[in-house]
Every structure is written in structure tokens, then in C-alpha cells.
Design a protein around this motif. Structure first.
Motif, PDB file in Angstrom:
ATOM      1  N   ASN A  64     -44.972 -16.097   3.274  1.00  0.00           N
ATOM      2  CA  ASN A  64     -45.248 -16.895   4.296  1.00  0.00           C
ATOM      3  C   ASN A  64     -43.864 -17.537   4.715  1.00  0.00           C
ATOM      4  OD1 ASN A  64     -46.143 -18.840   6.460  1.00  0.00           O
ATOM      5  ND2 ASN A  64     -47.317 -20.165   5.053  1.00  0.00           N
ATOM      6  N   ASN A  65     -43.236 -17.119   5.774  1.00  0.00           N
ATOM      7  CA  ASN A  65     -41.861 -17.234   6.227  1.00  0.00           C
ATOM      8  C   ASN A  65     -41.671 -18.295   7.153  1.00  0.00           C
ATOM      9  OD1 ASN A  65     -41.340 -14.674   4.888  1.00  0.00           O
ATOM     10  ND2 ASN A  65     -41.189 -13.468   6.657  1.00  0.00           N
ATOM     11  N   ILE A  66     -42.950 -19.191   7.635  1.00  0.00           N
ATOM     12  CA  ILE A  66     -42.819 -20.093   8.615  1.00  0.00           C
ATOM     13  C   ILE A  66     -42.015 -21.593   7.941  1.00  0.00           C
ATOM     14  CG2 ILE A  66     -43.997 -21.583  10.065  1.00  0.00           C
ATOM     15  CD1 ILE A  66     -45.731 -19.163  10.803  1.00  0.00           C
ATOM     16  N   VAL A  67     -41.145 -22.219   8.439  1.00  0.00           N
ATOM     17  CA  VAL A  67     -40.735 -23.402   7.992  1.00  0.00           C
ATOM     18  C   VAL A  67     -40.819 -24.261   9.286  1.00  0.00           C
ATOM     19  CG1 VAL A  67     -39.322 -22.680   6.212  1.00  0.00           C
ATOM     20  CG2 VAL A  67     -38.317 -22.874   8.571  1.00  0.00           C
ATOM     21  N   GLU A  68     -40.829 -25.744   8.923  1.00  0.00           N
ATOM     22  CA  GLU A  68     -40.933 -26.791   9.960  1.00  0.00           C
ATOM     23  C   GLU A  68     -39.384 -27.357   9.849  1.00  0.00           C
ATOM     24  OE1 GLU A  68     -43.436 -28.056  11.808  1.00  0.00           O
ATOM     25  OE2 GLU A  68     -45.186 -27.047  10.537  1.00  0.00           O
ATOM     26  N   VAL A  69     -39.168 -28.025  10.822  1.00  0.00           N
ATOM     27  CA  VAL A  69     -37.907 -28.855  10.581  1.00  0.00           C
ATOM     28  C   VAL A  69     -37.800 -29.731   9.694  1.00  0.00           C
ATOM     29  CG1 VAL A  69     -36.483 -30.652  12.027  1.00  0.00           C
ATOM     30  CG2 VAL A  69     -37.493 -28.401  13.252  1.00  0.00           C
ATOM     31  N   LEU A  98     -38.483 -18.667   8.862  1.00  0.00           N
ATOM     32  CA  LEU A  98     -38.497 -18.602  10.555  1.00  0.00           C
ATOM     33  C   LEU A  98     -39.114 -19.724  11.300  1.00  0.00           C
ATOM     34  CD1 LEU A  98     -39.855 -15.031  10.802  1.00  0.00           C
ATOM     35  CD2 LEU A  98     -37.461 -15.615  10.435  1.00  0.00           C
ATOM     36  N   ILE A  99     -38.333 -20.265  12.333  1.00  0.00           N
ATOM     37  CA  ILE A  99     -38.479 -21.336  13.020  1.00  0.00           C
ATOM     38  C   ILE A  99     -38.432 -20.855  14.435  1.00  0.00           C
ATOM     39  CG2 ILE A  99     -36.581 -22.418  12.959  1.00  0.00           C
ATOM     40  CD1 ILE A  99     -38.257 -25.203  13.112  1.00  0.00           C
ATOM     41  N   TYR A 100     -39.565 -21.127  15.422  1.00  0.00           N
ATOM     42  CA  TYR A 100     -39.392 -20.842  16.650  1.00  0.00           C
ATOM     43  C   TYR A 100     -38.827 -21.959  17.379  1.00  0.00           C
ATOM     44  CZ  TYR A 100     -40.373 -19.383  21.492  1.00  0.00           C
ATOM     45  OH  TYR A 100     -40.274 -19.137  22.847  1.00  0.00           O
ATOM     46  N   THR A 101     -37.592 -21.494  18.474  1.00  0.00           N
ATOM     47  CA  THR A 101     -37.094 -22.577  19.327  1.00  0.00           C
ATOM     48  C   THR A 101     -37.217 -22.046  20.781  1.00  0.00           C
ATOM     49  OG1 THR A 101     -35.081 -21.628  19.318  1.00  0.00           O
ATOM     50  CG2 THR A 101     -35.563 -23.050  17.407  1.00  0.00           C
ATOM     51  N   ILE A 107     -35.521 -18.295  14.853  1.00  0.00           N
ATOM     52  CA  ILE A 107     -34.111 -18.621  13.995  1.00  0.00           C
ATOM     53  C   ILE A 107     -34.605 -18.360  12.449  1.00  0.00           C
ATOM     54  CG2 ILE A 107     -32.511 -20.351  13.192  1.00  0.00           C
ATOM     55  CD1 ILE A 107     -32.279 -19.465  16.114  1.00  0.00           C
ATOM     56  N   ASP A 108     -33.957 -17.507  11.940  1.00  0.00           N
ATOM     57  CA  ASP A 108     -34.013 -17.363  10.619  1.00  0.00           C
ATOM     58  C   ASP A 108     -32.933 -18.071  10.105  1.00  0.00           C
ATOM     59  OD1 ASP A 108     -33.555 -16.407   7.901  1.00  0.00           O
ATOM     60  OD2 ASP A 108     -34.176 -14.346   8.424  1.00  0.00           O
ATOM     61  N   THR A 109     -33.346 -19.222   9.065  1.00  0.00           N
ATOM     62  CA  THR A 109     -32.644 -20.416   8.609  1.00  0.00           C
ATOM     63  C   THR A 109     -31.696 -19.864   7.647  1.00  0.00           C
ATOM     64  OG1 THR A 109     -34.389 -21.151   7.074  1.00  0.00           O
ATOM     65  CG2 THR A 109     -34.473 -22.070   9.472  1.00  0.00           C
ATOM     66  N   ALA A 110     -32.134 -18.801   6.710  1.00  0.00           N
ATOM     67  CA  ALA A 110     -31.271 -18.336   5.822  1.00  0.00           C
ATOM     68  C   ALA A 110     -30.143 -17.770   6.161  1.00  0.00           C
ATOM     69  CB  ALA A 110     -32.104 -17.361   4.831  1.00  0.00           C
ATOM     70  N   HIS A 111     -30.122 -16.794   7.420  1.00  0.00           N
ATOM     71  CA  HIS A 111     -29.058 -16.339   7.999  1.00  0.00           C
ATOM     72  C   HIS A 111     -28.125 -17.450   8.564  1.00  0.00           C
ATOM     73  CE1 HIS A 111     -29.489 -11.927   8.442  1.00  0.00           C
ATOM     74  NE2 HIS A 111     -31.012 -12.390   7.490  1.00  0.00           N
ATOM     75  N   ALA A 252     -47.237 -24.083  13.848  1.00  0.00           N
ATOM     76  CA  ALA A 252     -48.469 -23.754  14.648  1.00  0.00           C
ATOM     77  C   ALA A 252     -47.676 -23.075  15.770  1.00  0.00           C
ATOM     78  CB  ALA A 252     -49.350 -24.931  15.056  1.00  0.00           C
ATOM     79  N   ARG A 253     -46.832 -23.516  16.537  1.00  0.00           N
ATOM     80  CA  ARG A 253     -46.315 -22.754  17.469  1.00  0.00           C
ATOM     81  C   ARG A 253     -45.412 -21.437  17.126  1.00  0.00           C
ATOM     82  NH1 ARG A 253     -46.349 -20.183  22.014  1.00  0.00           N
ATOM     83  NH2 ARG A 253     -44.325 -20.350  23.251  1.00  0.00           N
TER      84      ARG A 253
END
Length: 370
Positions: A64-69, A98-101, A107-111, A252-253
Motif C-alpha cells: 500500500n503505497n499511499i501516504v498522507e501529509v 505516493l501522495i497526489y498534489t 509525488i514519490d516521497t522517497a525520491h 482517498a483522493r
């Protein structure tokens, strides 16, 4: 090395081997900034992804790759191989995904963090050394990654020199990220026996990398004398500020957007590490990047182009090792060269794209103008 968390989890599930966790950080006053070793275990481009060990599906395991701020408030320098098992267990202090903006796309936060760390490391090497001959050989990724400084005079004053050294650190860190994409396409592995093909030229990668460099450059410019401890405090603060400016969305977005891209940009029916989990790739190694997705026409373009002139004082090169067999399909104009420069990255990327375009599973036509 976005697949590392998947691949090591497979090994962990089926092997008696254990992996040492990162020890508690030492007092970071006067700590030497070592070169980052390995990249953070994180995210293939997709969500709730299945995996397999060799040809054997791994039951009950999904990524599950999704994160929140709210997940992104901690940052640990060089949190790559050291934090793998904590990531698997879900109890790592630093979380990534991953987080959508709305303005910067996915955005891939690890990168982001990896290129930020490389920028901070290179700044600590380059500061005060502009115009002085110096070389740093970094951990190999199929080829040795070498940072070179050249003895070329300049007429900057002290403040201008410092600014130039900060900006050069950022652009060279980004060059390392560009090379990493190529190395993955040609079979680079961080875990023996597992190719990282799905991560090669993934469409969100380089925008995320460039964002990471820009964030690090910003916090270094605000405090050129920052320590490692300062950096680890300041980086997530600046990161969250940039995410807010880019219009970061909730989980969710992000899921909604990723579901909408399923079957076109990525394929939920494939299991990692199948290369065609990712169907659409961004190959072009450029210094100005506009995100592929967004909620409006106000997508935020990022650019390191204004600093390209600094590469006459320092550059990144990629030197042949005993892994040249990985590159044997390249044209002779490349294979005959023991040292590749950033100018060669375009030809390497064009070769990779031409090969992938022949595959029926490729959807590279979705990215216009490459």
C-alpha cells in the motif's frame, strides 16, 4: 530502489535470514556526513500492489503505497537499507509513499528525500572547494558514479561562491537520480537476483527527485552552516511547506487518481517485480519538468536549468566496471566509452524508449513530445 521493500519482504517471508535494524542515532554534533548508501525502500508506481517471489505469488502480501501529509513529519538522513525491516513492520519513524498534489501530480516521497540527502551530502563535499580539483567516487550502480570538481578559476565573491556551491550540489544530486533511472532499466539490483525494471523511468520519479533537490537547496541557503541534526529537523518542515503549496491531497483522493490511471499508466493485474506493472515511462533526462497530472492548468513546473552553467566547475560521470555486460545492447558509440557524461544520458534513454516502444504492453504514447 523502490522495489526493495517488496523484494526484501519476499526474502523475509521465505528465508530464515534476519536483517539488522538501524540503531539509535548518535549525538550528531560534529558527525561526519557520510555518502548515502542505498535508497529508501518505497514505491512502485501503483497501489495495493501484489508481489511474487520468482514465479511464485506471495499470498496475503500487497504494497500500500499511499501516504498522507501527516505521515511525513520525520526525516532520517540516509534512511535506505538501514530501515527496511522497520518499513516492512510498519513501525518506521520515517514513512514514505505516493501522495497526489493538484499542482505537482503524484509525488514519490522517497525520491524527494533521497535526492535531498544527496544534495546535502554533496554540499558538504563541495563547500569551499569550487575551483579546486577534487573527486568523490560513490557507491556503484552498474557503473561507478563519480563526482568531479575542476580547477577552473572564477570571479565570484564569497557570497556568490557559496550560492554557486549550493546550486551545483543540487544539480549534481539530480544527475545521480537521472543515472539511477537508466541503471534500473539495464538491470541494476539492490537485492541479489531481483531486477528493478518496474522502477526504471517511472513517470513520477524525476519530478519528485527535482523537488527533493530544490527543498535541500532552499534549507541550506537559509542556513549554510546547518549540521546533520539541523538538516533532519529542517527538511520535513520545508517538505511539508512545498507539499501544501503544491496542493497535497488526502489518501482517498490519491487512491482515486491512481485507480483512474490503472490500466493506462500502471497495471494492477501484474505482480511485482514484473516490468510491465508500469506501462508508461518518462525517459527524457531534462532539467525542466512539468508534472504529467494535475487538477488544473496551473501545474507547477520545476527547473534546475538556470544552474546548468555551473557544471563546468563540477560534473557527474559514470565509469565502466565489471558489469558492462548489462550494456552490451547499446550502440558502439556508447559501449566503446569507458566514461559516460550526462550528455550520454539522452542517448541511453532514447535507446531504452525505442526498445520499450516495441512492446505491446507499453503505453508510452500517453506522454506527448518524448
Amino acid at each position: 530502489m523502490k522495489l526493495k521493500i517488496v523484494l526484501l519482504s519476499c526474502i523475509y517471508l521465505f528465508s530464515p535470514l534476519s536483517y539488522a535494524e538501524k540503531s539509535e542515532p548518535k549525538n550528531e554534533v560534529d558527525v561526519v556526513v557520510d555518502a548515502p548508501s542505498g535508497l529508501r525502500p518505497c514505491c512502485a508506481f501503483g497501489i495495493n500492489m501484489k508481489s511474487k517471489l520468482s514465479i511464485i505469488p506471495v499470498p496475503f502480501f500487497r504494497v500500500n503505497n499511499i501516504v498522507e501529509v501527516s505521515d511525513l513529519a520525520s526525516h532520517h538522513y540516509n534512511d535506505g537499507t538501514q530501515g527496511v525491516m522497520a518499513s516492512l513492520a510498519g513501525n518506521a519513524e520515517e514513512l514514505n509513499g505516493l501522495i497526489y498534489t493538484s499542482r505537482g501530480g503524484i509525488i514519490d516521497t522517497a525520491h524527494v528525500r533521497d535526492t535531498g540527502d544527496n544534495t546535502f551530502y554533496l554540499y558538504n563535499q563541495i563547500r569551499g572547494n569550487l575551483g579546486i580539483e577534487m573527486q568523490r567516487v560513490l557507491e556503484a550502480e552498474l557503473r561507478e558514479r563519480v563526482i568531479n570538481l575542476y580547477p577552473i578559476p572564477f570571479d565570484f565573491n564569497a557570497q556568490e561562491q557559496l550560492k554557486a556551491e549550493i546550486n551545483l550540489s543540487g544539480i549534481l544530486a539530480f544527475r545521480l537520480a537521472q543515472w539511477h533511472e537508466a541503471a534500473q532499466w539495464f538491470g541494476f539490483t539492490s537485492v541479489a537476483g531481483f531486477k528493478e525494471y518496474p522502477s526504471a523511468y517511472s513517470p513520477e520519479d524525476l519530478y519528485s527527485n527535482m523537488l527533493g533537490a530544490i527543498i535541500a537547496m532552499e534549507i541550506i541557503e537559509a542556513n549554510p552552516d546547518l549540521t546533520l541534526a539541523d538538516y533532519q529537523i529542517q527538511y520535513p518542515i520545508a517538505f511539508l511547506k512545498h507539499l501544501k503549496e503544491l496542493g497535497a491531497q488526502d489518501g482517498a483522493r490519491t487512491k482515486e487518481v491512481m485507480d483512474g490511471l490503472d490500466g493506462h499508466w500502471w497495471d494492477s493485474k501484474k505482480r511485482l517485480p514484473d516490468k510491465w506493472v508500469v506501462k508508461t515511462r518518462d525517459y527524457q533526462p531534462r532539467l525542466t519538468i512539468t508534472p504529467h497530472w494535475g487538477d488544473s492548468d496551473e501545474r507547477e513546473t520545476l527547473s534546475l536549468e538556470p544552474y546548468a552553467y555551473l557544471e563546468k566547475w563540477g560534473d557527474a560521470t559514470f565509469v565502466a566496471t565489471n558489469h558492462e555486460r548489462h550494456f552490451k545492447a547499446l550502440p558502439a558509440q556508447l559501449t566503446n566509452k569507458s566514461t559516460w557524461t550526462v550528455a550520454d544520458l539522452s542517448d541511453i534513454a532514447a535507446f531504452a524508449k525505442a526498445a520499450d516502444d516495441k512492446e505491446k504492453l507499453s503505453n508510452n504514447h500517453l506522454i506527448k513530445g518524448q
